[in-house]
Design an enzyme around this catalytic site. Structure first.
Site, PDB file in Angstrom:
ATOM      1  N   GLY A  32       0.800  -1.225   0.000  1.00  0.00           N
ATOM      2  CA  GLY A  32       0.000   0.000   0.000  1.00  0.00           C
ATOM      3  C   GLY A  32       0.832   1.273   0.000  1.00  0.00           C
ATOM      4  O   GLY A  32       1.859   1.367  -0.674  1.00  0.00           O
ATOM      5  N   ASP A  34       2.661   2.466   2.336  1.00  0.00           N
ATOM      6  CA  ASP A  34       3.960   2.183   2.939  1.00  0.00           C
ATOM      7  C   ASP A  34       4.957   1.716   1.866  1.00  0.00           C
ATOM      8  O   ASP A  34       6.091   2.239   1.772  1.00  0.00           O
ATOM      9  CB  ASP A  34       3.743   1.075   3.991  1.00  0.00           C
ATOM     10  CG  ASP A  34       4.827   0.988   5.031  1.00  0.00           C
ATOM     11  OD1 ASP A  34       5.702   1.877   5.034  1.00  0.00           O
ATOM     12  OD2 ASP A  34       4.792   0.047   5.844  1.00  0.00           O
ATOM     13  N   VAL A 127      -5.372  -2.176   3.546  1.00  0.00           N
ATOM     14  CA  VAL A 127      -5.108  -3.521   4.078  1.00  0.00           C
ATOM     15  C   VAL A 127      -5.764  -3.707   5.455  1.00  0.00           C
ATOM     16  O   VAL A 127      -6.246  -4.802   5.780  1.00  0.00           O
ATOM     17  CB  VAL A 127      -3.577  -3.744   4.192  1.00  0.00           C
ATOM     18  CG1 VAL A 127      -3.257  -5.053   4.889  1.00  0.00           C
ATOM     19  CG2 VAL A 127      -2.935  -3.721   2.813  1.00  0.00           C
TER      20      VAL A 127
END
Ligand code: AR6
Length: 183
Positions: A32, A34, A127
């Site tokens: 994602g 990150d 997520v």
């Protein structure tokens, strides 16, 4: 007065002082937002994260907290990493407070750094499974409250939500309308 703005786009493109990362408590990267931040920002961010783990967060950064690193090659000065809660219906109130804490703590860290502009993704809305409408409401309510506080309002010119995809943008737009503010 701090402007709260919404755009649809990629947070790694944002020219702001602080980009907030929806991290996990290991601080060692993931998918994602990150993944995108570490990929585009380069290895310096991970080096800083490892240093922080060694010095302060051996057991991981707790959910709801935030911590700053370099932004590496991103067009920003710092990345503020925060750890959102995983959505769990039966524990929603406690976890909603943790999600609010992500925004409040990230802003506190950003203001301490002297940042004028901050970009947030929709923390926990990927997520970690948080329903978008609820995630948007918590995000906007918390940020609107924080920027109304003395000390924050004076320092921050803009808090920008960078939403990935039309669905996320629409949810935040509705939540902002509900708050009675203009984007
Ligand atoms: N720019 C802006 N928003 C994005 C981007 C991007 N480049 N990429 C995804 N999003 P997520 P979480 C949106 O899953 O739910 C990681 O593996 C995405 O569509 O990134 O807090 C971490 O390491 C969604 O709306 O974060 C953790 O393990 C929102 O950003 C875990 O995922 C958040 O989705 C954290 O999960």
């Amino acid at each position: 007065m701090t402007q709260i703005t919404l755009i649809e786009g990629d947070i790694t493109d944002q020219q702001v002082d602080v980009v907030v990362n929806a991290a996990n408590s290991s601080l060692l990267g993931g998918g994602g937002v990150d993944g995108a931040i570490h990929r585009r920002g380069g290895p310096e961010i991970l080096e800083d994260c490892r240093r922080l783990r060694a010095s302060h967060y051996g057991k991981g950064l707790p959910t709801g907290r935030a911590v700053a690193t370099t932004a590496g090659r991103l067009p920003a000065h710092w990345v503020v990493h925060t750890v959102g809660p995983v959505f769990l219906e039966e524990d929603r109130p406690a976890r909603a407070a943790l999600l609010a804490s992500c925004y409040a703590e990230s802003l506190r860290v950003a203001v301490d750094l002297g940042a004028r502009t901050v970009a947030f993704p929709a923390v926990s809305a990927g997520v970690y499974g948080w329903p978008l409408e609820d995630a948007a409401r918590i995000a906007l309510t918390t940020v609107a409250e924080a920027v109304a506080e003395e000390g924050v309002a004076g320092g921050l010119a803009e808090v920008r939500f960078v939403l990935f995809g039309g669905g996320a943008y629409a949810a935040f737009e509705q939540a902002l309308r509900d708050l009675g503010q203009r984007s």
